[in-house]
Scaffold this active site. Structure first.
Site, PDB file in Angstrom:
ATOM      1  N   SER A 167       0.824  -1.200   0.000  1.00  0.00           N
ATOM      2  CA  SER A 167       0.000   0.000   0.000  1.00  0.00           C
ATOM      3  C   SER A 167       0.864   1.258   0.000  1.00  0.00           C
ATOM      4  CB  SER A 167      -0.955  -0.060   1.193  1.00  0.00           C
ATOM      5  OG  SER A 167      -2.090   0.695   0.899  1.00  0.00           O
ATOM      6  N   HIS A 179      -7.723  -5.781   0.704  1.00  0.00           N
ATOM      7  CA  HIS A 179      -6.477  -5.021   0.738  1.00  0.00           C
ATOM      8  C   HIS A 179      -5.590  -5.534   1.874  1.00  0.00           C
ATOM      9  CE1 HIS A 179      -4.156  -1.344   0.166  1.00  0.00           C
ATOM     10  NE2 HIS A 179      -4.198  -1.117   1.464  1.00  0.00           N
TER      11      HIS A 179
END
Ligand code: GTR
Length: 400
Positions: A237, A379
């Site tokens: 990320s 995620h």
């Protein structure tokens, strides 16, 4: 009758204006609403000349893309500092029941009579006698952020599994370089480089974290246990954005693994899907250079897009990942950025085995200079991602 028609048209006009005003800065998650866009060409210089050779790429196009990213996106990284010192704070030869040696290394960087410390946790496999290839994880998920070493592996950094595969693995917390907070980010590396904060093209936290990864690379060059020519930099990320920027600038990183890195990471900015530049600059004003704010709602004016960041890593391999439920990070835009980086690899005659379209879930593309998978789920940086990173590293470091 005529009057009524005019009124209807006026009504439509107001509706259209209102909806376009709403869509400025809004996010889109509907594939059918992605407007057409044109990407800048990797192999065409800003003076509109086609690049046909590695020489021209390395001498002209690559440097101009790199400086476009510095100037407009990540900011300029300091090119020097006074000195660096490495000290071993702790060593444990019996980590993971004797399979590994754990070293806690304090990396201290000095500039203008000030210093900062990076606390590096490094596991080295005991059964290997020669220097080993390594993974360096830029850790952005530590609870204690900047106060201690992180020796507790997790699925985020599954150190034992990596050791079992014959690799060393190291990590440092981004908070050692710059706290991930818009009000306090300057209380770290920026103390060494205060003028960065005044410059519109000065680095911000992503730049500082990437600079920190390079200081760890300085350490690896000094550690006889590590094969410094085989170090992969990994990030998830915001850490994945950092890993790409670190690898783009510092060619000592042999592979880049960018996990669910999304906007201003491996996903295309011009593709209106998921997070936008306005959104990221608003939520995280301390991540990118001030100049980047000029591109809020004006992605099309950027001299770069993220496929060019991936191209900067060529000829070194890049592995990117997405997750099926992580639409915020735009899986398709990530795959397309990888695909559009291919021309740089083609110049070096290096094979990309990426298919033409987004692959099926959980079907990694490993035997390739550009690797990719989209996993099922959310995620995250998970064991599944690491298993494929190891396969990709095996292919590039061991199989060839
Ligand atoms: C989100 C941000 C993303 C990504 C993510 C993360 O809130 O919008 O760009 O960086 O955080 O780091 O997990």
């Amino acid at each position: 009758m005529r009057i009524e028609k005019t009124m209807i048209w006026k009504f439509y006009l107001v509706l259209i204006l209102a909806s376009s005003a709403l869509s400025v800065g809004a996010q889109n998650f509907d594939e059918s609403k992605v407007p057409p866009y044109t990407l800048p060409e990797v192999l065409k210089t800003y003076s509109n000349k086609q690049v046909k050779t590695v020489k021209r790429w390395e001498g002209k196009r690559r440097p101009e893309i790199l400086s476009a990213f510095e100037e407009n996106v990540y900011g300029h990284t300091p090119d020097s500092f006074d000195s660096i010192n490495f000290s071993l704070d702790r060593i444990d030869h019996n980590a993971f029941n004797g399979k590994a040696t754990l070293k806690q290394v304090l990396i201290t960087i000095f500039n203008h009579n000030k210093s900062i410390d990076i606390r590096l946790s490094l596991y080295v496999p005991n059964k290997e006698t020669n220097p080993v290839p390594a993974f360096l994880l830029i850790h952005n998920r530590r609870k204690e952020r900047s106060v201690s070493w992180d020796n507790t592996p997790s699925s985020f950094w599954p150190a034992e599994k990596i050791i079992d595969n014959g690799y060393a693995v190291a990590t440092f917390g981004v908070g050692d370089l710059a706290p991930d907070n818009k009000d306090t980010f300057m209380n770290g590396a920026f103390q060494l480089f205060p003028s960065q904060l005044e410059a519109e093209n000065g680095m911000r936290t992503i730049g500082a974290w990437a600079w920190g990864a390079s200081r760890v690379m300085d350490y690896f060059m000094d550690d006889q246990d590590i094969d410094a020519e085989k170090v992969g930099v990994v990030g998830h990320s915001r850490g994945g954005k950092t890993a790409l920027w670190a690898a783009a600038q510092d060619q000592r990183f042999a592979i880049c693994f960018t996990n669910c890195s999304g906007n201003t990471g491996a996903a295309l900015s011009r593709r209106w899907f998921g997070e936008t530049i306005r959104k990221i600059n608003t939520s995280f004003p301390h991540w990118f250079t001030d100049n980047y704010k000029k591109f809020n709602d004006h992605e099309d004016l950027l001299p770069v897009d993220q496929h060019m960041l991936i191209a900067l890593v060529a000829p070194r391999p890049v592995y990117a990942t997405s997750a099926s439920e992580d639409l915020w990070a735009d899986p398709k835009g990530t795959f397309l950025a990888m695909k559009n980086a291919e021309p740089a690899y083609n110049l070096y005659k290096l094979k990309s085995a990426l298919p033409d379209n987004l692959p099926e879930l959980n079907e990694p593309i490993i035997n390739s200079y550009l690797g990719y998978h989209i996993k099922e789920g959310k995620h995250s940086l998970a064991l599944y991602d690491w298993e494929n990173f190891i396969k990709f590293a095996d292919f590039h470091f061991k199989a060839k």
